[in-house]
Design an enzyme around this catalytic site. Structure first.
Site, PDB file in Angstrom:
ATOM      1  N   GLU A 118       0.824  -1.222   0.000  1.00 12.92           N
ATOM      2  CA  GLU A 118       0.000   0.000   0.000  1.00 12.92           C
ATOM      3  C   GLU A 118       0.858   1.273   0.000  1.00 12.92           C
ATOM      4  O   GLU A 118       0.593   2.214   0.742  1.00 12.92           O
ATOM      5  CB  GLU A 118      -0.943   0.005   1.206  1.00 12.92           C
ATOM      6  CG  GLU A 118      -1.958  -1.121   1.189  1.00 12.92           C
ATOM      7  CD  GLU A 118      -2.928  -1.054   2.352  1.00 12.92           C
ATOM      8  OE1 GLU A 118      -4.111  -1.363   2.156  1.00 12.92           O
ATOM      9  OE2 GLU A 118      -2.503  -0.691   3.466  1.00 12.92           O
ATOM     10  N   GLU A 143      -6.703  -7.158  -1.000  1.00 14.42           N
ATOM     11  CA  GLU A 143      -7.362  -7.133   0.301  1.00 14.42           C
ATOM     12  C   GLU A 143      -8.833  -6.788   0.090  1.00 14.42           C
ATOM     13  O   GLU A 143      -9.191  -5.621  -0.027  1.00 14.42           O
ATOM     14  CB  GLU A 143      -6.693  -6.127   1.248  1.00 14.42           C
ATOM     15  CG  GLU A 143      -5.282  -6.526   1.650  1.00 14.42           C
ATOM     16  CD  GLU A 143      -4.684  -5.597   2.688  1.00 14.42           C
ATOM     17  OE1 GLU A 143      -5.451  -4.800   3.288  1.00 14.42           O
ATOM     18  OE2 GLU A 143      -3.462  -5.654   2.907  1.00 14.42           O
TER      19      GLU A 143
END
Length: 906
Positions: free
Chosen positions: A190, A258
């Site tokens: 991320e 995710e």
């Protein structure tokens, strides 16, 4: 290595396909020619298209003894892949000392996955977030001068290189071409959310992985690097994320690394149960209609933050609880939940339709559906899927012609629900090659394999099945009421299905041969059949806690390990990862009085004692104020502090844990939420409910420093927008990311250098904001700072203690004053009970009702932190840490008596 693009003809559509060539004699001998490829549709492994159904599970959040059970249940749910982070700090707790044994045996976990033919996606960081302490970075990094994290900082990268040298060979040995099942390795995590672009840093990590032997595809999630396949992270908005991927990475398959199907919990917050099984099922079908062919369920099994590994996520006091249950399909105790059953059904459907889903084209839905419904279509040579969405909040039924045959099919869609309608898919094939094709199916299904399948819907609802019999002339149909069948022109069949309380079986025969057999039932029946309960076993009795003892926590036990300095030392400076620290000093007072103790830099809750008596606790973060009953003459001040976890998600990693500045007496705390004026004129406003601010016009507030304080700490939200006396307040910490930087992130500022005697002017640039929940000013005189602090470790379970037996728990509870205290008990778990529990999957949990805050151990294994404010009430005891005779050890910061503490078998 990556090959050049080449053209590949897929469904008569020229399509770019990137290919990952895998070479090596061993792999060629064992597996034949091997390659992992992908195109814009899906991943292709060994020449076969794969719809990735991945379970996010963290091997470090359950003990080794449960790994096999976990993976078996992952497989039973229909997953073909598992994903795990690797936390660097879990394996290198002390600089240069690596541990990959026992519960930390990563390679054993990967081998167990390979035994079950489960593919693996590995995410080694070095930063992982994961609601894990420091985002997986070792705590000792924060004690190094000049270090910067997640960037081209020489000191940081020298440690990353050491980590890569240690971890990458362990991954490489388990890659798919080498005979293992690791098919992807993620670069960082991320990084776009970090909000500070650093192309060189990402390339450095990528090159480090490749140079050390990673030869399966590299991937990223929300943070791309050249040569890696980008995934997205989200829960909702699948269409928008698909659009972004198509826009930026046109030659890559769409995947979600995710898929947030649950959420974490923080101390003092609510239970994370906001996403239901029906919502999950709907969201999964949204992924299909958007063209996603790789889904990683975060989390499929969450597990437990044993010991002190739970982190602190973005915000002021978002400390993670010990449980990482995550409201996942498998709960913390490996028990299937309704989400598990929903995914089991969904995976069965996806597996059946895999060849369609992994090479389909999104096309305009050709079916007229009316105003209530919307339709989306995926088309493939082997069939089509029409996704019918009900925009109403109530269940709605309708009729439509979906297939090639002119048959009006009944269909029903739940309120705000979605129904996948199957057309053109083969259901069965005769020995002479004739096929029975599903022209239309408007019920749900777990798939039709070898001529057998299950069709289901909500109880009491109706659907349709239209079969193209493909020229089969001689057949018989058994269709019991309330199901109905009619034969159409050409010998085709139209079944009107009713999903009643009892299952009904449709059978189509040709002579003695069964061509097709379909069970028509309802959703609950499918769920019940999908999760075997195993043989009934006698439930073991709940173990009884007995032989209770208590012992005071004696600071004298730790003084030889303490350090004396002018100010308290934070955890990293002191040289301690986590647990408890005790801060102690003495000061003189001219008279007995109530005085305010101000803690100007604090990042964890504390308990404060003066002269041996409890003065109060504080869970204020950033800075805090506590009232002290001071006595004339000498006073002993003791502050107990538990590290509740380092930030795992923010640009400001590595905050000083515990106390990191000298406390002061006679300070003052002022709320700055009230009394603001737009442009310094007109009505006074509260920051809790801001007026509309156009452009960059600011809010102003004046306050008077009549006492002449020379030190000022400001804690709250929006500090990057705040100016004091014409200058930006100097930030000590700002809890920001790419997602909140333009909002009002939480922070701490030391505004001492801007402080004036008399009137002071605050200016807040509030454009775009609607409210600020906290903005506090802490003032004190530097001359009132307390010095000569002893910082020492505390609450160490291995220290010897003088224990006192507890005869009457109620009497002990009434007689003991609040003070840090240990409690010890034993319990029996007999050999027969252990055998029964192991065979039937019984688990043991601990209820800690009535306890205040502290840490708990069983047989020397640290179960984790506890805190009586909730939401966590029960604490998991791993089965493989139990023995016949067991010891429970509790450290409670205020010494609360364990009157309600008990063990529960489930």
């Amino acid at each position: 290595m990556m090959k050049e693009r080449h053209e590949d003809n897929i469904m008569n559509d020229r399509d770019d396909r990137r290919t990952h060539e895998i070479v090596g004699a061993a792999s060629a001998q064992e597996h034949g020619y091997k390659r992992i490829t992908y195109d814009r549709h899906s991943w292709i492994i060994g020449g076969e298209r794969l719809f990735i159904r991945s379970a996010a599970v963290h091997y470090y959040r359950l003990t080794r003894g449960e790994w096999a059970e976990l993976l078996d249940k992952v497989l039973l749910a229909g997953c073909n892949t598992v994903e795990t982070y690797i936390p660097w700090n879990w394996h290198e707790e002390a600089l240069g000392i690596w541990n990959f044994s026992g519960d930390k045996d990563l390679e054993h976990f990967l081998a167990l996955c390979a035994e079950r033919s489960l593919y693996v996606i590995v995410r080694p960081g070095p930063y992982i977030c994961a609601e894990w302490d420091f985002g997986g970075l070792p705590w000792w990094l924060s004690a190094e001068e000049g270090i910067q994290y997640r960037t081209m900082n020489e000191r940081f990268l020298s440690h990353v290189d050491r980590y890569w040298d240690e971890i990458v060979p362990r991954i490489a040995r388990h890659q798919w071409p080498a005979g293992g099942t690791v098919i992807m390795v993620q670069v960082e995590n991320e990084f776009q959310a970090y909000g500070q672009p650093d192309r060189a840093y990402m390339a450095y990590l990528r090159d480090g992985l490749l140079a050390r032997g990673i030869d399966v595809p590299l991937v990223t999630c929300y943070g791309g690097v050249e040569g890696a396949v980008e995934f997205r992270n989200f829960w909702s908005g699948a269409d928008e994320h698909a659009r972004i991927l198509e826009e930026r990475y046109r030659d890559q398959p769409k995947g979600v690394m995710e898929f947030w199907i649950g959420w974490f919990e923080k101390w003092g917050g609510a239970k994370a149960s906001q996403k239901s099984a029906p919502q999950l099922e709907r969201a999964c079908y949204e992924l299909l209609q958007a063209g996603f062919t790789a889904i990683n369920y975060y989390m499929f099994f969450g597990g437990t933050n044993f010991d002190h590994w739970a982190g602190r996520t973005i915000g002021e006091d978002t400390f993670m609880v010990t449980s990482y249950d995550y409201d996942a399909p498998l709960d913390e105790y490996l028990v299937p939940t309704p989400k598990y059953k929903a995914l089991q059904r969904f995976h069965a459907f996806v597996s059946w339709m895999e060849n369609v889903l992994t090479e389909a084209e999104k096309v305009y839905c050709p079916v007229p559906l009316g105003k209530t419904f919307t339709g989306r279509t995926l088309r493939h040579a082997d069939g089509m899927l029409h996704f019918v969405t009900n925009r109403d909040k109530e269940r709605v039924s309708g009729q439509a012609i979906f297939g090639e045959l002119p048959v009006w099919a009944d269909f029903t869609v739940e309120g705000d629900g979605m129904l996948p309608v199957v057309t053109g898919v083969a259901a069965s094939e005769t020995q002479d090659g004739k096929r029975i094709v599903i022209d239309t199916l408007t019920s749900f299904t777990t798939g039709i394999r070898s001529g057998h399948g299950v069709l289901y819907h909500e109880p009491g609802q109706r659907s349709s099945l239209v079969l193209n019999m493909g020229g089969i002339g001689n057949y018989e149909v058994d269709c019991p009421l309330p199901l109905q069948v009619s034969k159409l022109e050409g010998g085709h069949l139209h079944f009107k299905l009713f999903h009643g309380s009892e299952p009904r079986m449709i059978t189509i025969r040709s002579g003695e041969a069964v061509l097709l057999q379909l069970e028509v039932t309802h959703r609950a029946a499918v769920e019940e059949a999908g999760v075997p309960n195993g043989a009934a076993a006698q439930h073991p009795a709940h173990p009884v806690l007995e032989d209770w003892h208590y012992a005071p926590e004696n600071p004298d036990d730790y003084r030889e390990a303490g350090s004396v300095a002018q100010a308290p030392l934070d955890f990293s400076t002191f040289g301690k990862h986590s647990g408890h620290l005790l801060y102690e000093t003495r000061f003189e007072a001219e008279r007995s009085d109530q005085r305010t103790l101000l803690l100007p830099r604090i990042e964890d809750p504390v308990q404060v004692f003066i002269n041996g008596a409890y003065a109060g606790g504080s869970d204020e973060i950033g800075a805090a104020a506590v009232t002290l009953p001071v006595q004339q003459g000498s006073n002993l001040l003791q502050i107990w502090c538990q590290n509740m976890g380092r930030y795992n998600f923010t640009a400001t990693l590595g905050e000083p844990k515990g106390l990191s500045a000298a406390p002061a007496l006679d300070g003052r705390r002022i709320s700055l939420l009230e009394g603001w004026q737009v442009d310094g004129a007109g009505c006074a406003h509260s920051l809790r409910q801001l007026p509309e601010i156009e452009g960059r016009i600011g809010l102003y507030k004046t306050w008077s420093n009549e006492q002449g304080y020379d030190r000022a700490i400001i804690v709250g939200y929006g500090l990057s927008r705040l100016r004091l006396n014409g200058h930006q307040v100097p930030l000590c910490l700002q809890n920001d990311s790419a997602w909140n930087r333009d909002d009002a992130p939480y922070g701490v500022a030391d505004a001492s250098s801007l402080l004036l005697a008399g009137d002071n002017l605050l200016e807040l640039e509030a454009a775009g904001l609607t409210s600020i929940p906290k903005l506090s000013l802490y003032l004190y005189h530097s001359s009132n700072m307390l010095d000569s602090w002893m910082t020492m470790p505390a609450a160490l379970p291995e220290r010897r203690r003088e224990w006192s037996a507890v005869g009457d728990m109620e009497a002990a509870s009434a007689s003991l004053e609040p003070s840090p205290r240990w409690w010890r008990a034993s319990f029996h778990w007999s050999g027969s009970d252990m055998a029964t529990a192991g065979e039937a999957g019984f688990k043991l949990k601990l209820f800690l009702g009535g306890m205040t805050k502290g840490t708990v151990w069983v047989n020397g294994f640290c179960i984790g932190r506890y805190w009586g404010i909730g939401p966590q009430e029960y604490y998991k005891i791993p089965a493989d840490k139990l023995r016949e005779h067991n010891e429970l050890l509790i450290f409670d910061e205020l010494g609360a008596a364990p009157r309600e503490v008990r063990l529960i078998v489930l």
